[in-house]
Design an enzyme around this catalytic site. Structure first.
Site, short mmCIF file in Angstrom:
data_model
loop_
_atom_site.label_atom_id
_atom_site.label_comp_id
_atom_site.label_asym_id
_atom_site.label_seq_id
_atom_site.Cartn_x
_atom_site.Cartn_y
_atom_site.Cartn_z
N GLY A 143 0.81 -1.21 0.00
CA GLY A 143 0.00 0.00 0.00
C GLY A 143 0.84 1.26 0.00
N SER A 144 0.15 2.40 0.05
CA SER A 144 0.83 3.68 -0.14
C SER A 144 1.75 4.03 1.01
CB SER A 144 -0.21 4.79 -0.33
OG SER A 144 -1.11 4.83 0.77
N THR A 145 1.45 3.60 2.23
CA THR A 145 2.34 3.88 3.35
C THR A 145 3.51 2.90 3.38
OG1 THR A 145 0.40 4.63 4.60
CG2 THR A 145 2.44 4.34 5.82
N GLY B 140 0.89 -0.73 6.54
CA GLY B 140 -0.06 0.35 6.78
C GLY B 140 -1.38 -0.19 7.28
N ASP C 282 -5.94 0.86 7.07
CA ASP C 282 -7.01 1.75 6.60
C ASP C 282 -7.70 2.44 7.76
OD1 ASP C 282 -6.84 1.13 3.71
OD2 ASP C 282 -7.31 -0.88 4.41
N LYS D 293 -7.68 -3.51 7.63
CA LYS D 293 -6.74 -3.50 6.52
C LYS D 293 -7.38 -4.17 5.32
CE LYS D 293 -2.50 -4.74 7.24
NZ LYS D 293 -2.06 -3.64 6.33
N GLY E 188 -7.58 -2.41 2.08
CA GLY E 188 -7.95 -1.48 1.03
C GLY E 188 -7.15 -1.68 -0.24
N GLY E 189 -5.92 -2.18 -0.09
CA GLY E 189 -5.08 -2.45 -1.24
C GLY E 189 -5.26 -3.84 -1.81
N GLU F 8 -1.16 -10.17 4.03
CA GLU F 8 -0.73 -9.29 5.12
C GLU F 8 -0.99 -9.94 6.48
OE1 GLU F 8 -1.38 -4.94 2.96
OE2 GLU F 8 -3.01 -5.84 4.09
#
Length: 222
Positions: free
Chosen positions: A26-28, A81, A83, A93, A95-96, A102
């Protein structure tokens, strides 16, 4: 500074020579992987596994040594990361789309660090739709079982068709509203045949690093 980047770089400080590391998705987590790559180029000696194809490809590009899962028994640290995070350190978690991988990686980690920006910190989980990973076989039956406990269940779509996870499964995004008992809901969902797992991470995080817009870091420890 980008809030996600600030939280991720703080988390990476915990990594030491000789560790086996789990790389989130994910983005983080992207920023954590970038910083780990910089440290590897500076001489950090680690081995790593990734929670998604995308994270593994990024790690390889950055020179981070990726090893097969069967070559290691436990991970020292995983950085990922979330959500949503609540005051009890429970998470949503997925969202990705990588929630199953994970969760497997987090469950086999000695110290699980979660990084997020302040927008992900909530008093009660549930504003973010809860992802539930579902096998394709008889998936509409599984969806009907989910609808028995949730007023709004939608298949996640990509380009107009059902989104496919790295494991070849579907994701049902379930809007429960407030989730007051995450542990109970997690157990109910995982008891439904056809559900592989769900995005509730209950009691798994050891540390949460939340970057705030004022530049401060809110660090929460189990």
């Amino acid at each position: 500074m980008n809030l996600k980047k600030a939280a991720a770089e703080k988390a990476v400080e915990a990594i030491k020579d000789g560790m086996c590391i789990g790389l989130g998705t994910g983005s983080t987590a992207y920023w954590a992987i970038q910083r780990i790559g910089e440290r590897v180029r500076d001489g950090l000696k680690i081995e790593a596994v990734a929670t998604s194809v995308a994270s593994e490809e990024l790690a390889v590009q950055l020179g981070i040594p990726i090893v097969p899962f069967e070559n290691i028994t436990r991970l020292d640290i995983t950085i990922d990361g979330a959500d949503e995070v609540n005051p009890e350190l429970h998470l949503i978690k997925g969202g990705g789309g990588a929630l199953l991988r994970e969760k497997i990686v987090a469950a086999n980690t000695d110290y699980f660090i979660v990084v997020a920006d302040e927008n992900k910190a909530v008093d009660t989980l549930g504003s973010f739709a809860l992802p539930v990973e579902v096998v394709p076989f008889a998936s509409e039956w599984t969806k009907r079982r989910l609808e028995a406990s949730c007023p709004d269940v939608q298949w996640r779509l990509k380009d107009g068709v059902k989104y496919i996870t790295d494991n070849g499964n579907y994701i049902a995004d379930c809007r429960y509203g407030e989730i007051n008992d995450p542990a109970a809901l997690e157990a109910i969902l995982n008891s439904i045949p056809g559900v592989v797992d769900n995005g509730l991470f209950v009691g798994m995080a050891d540390k949460i690093i939340i970057a705030k817009s004022d530049g401060e870091l809110d660090i929460r420890v189990k």
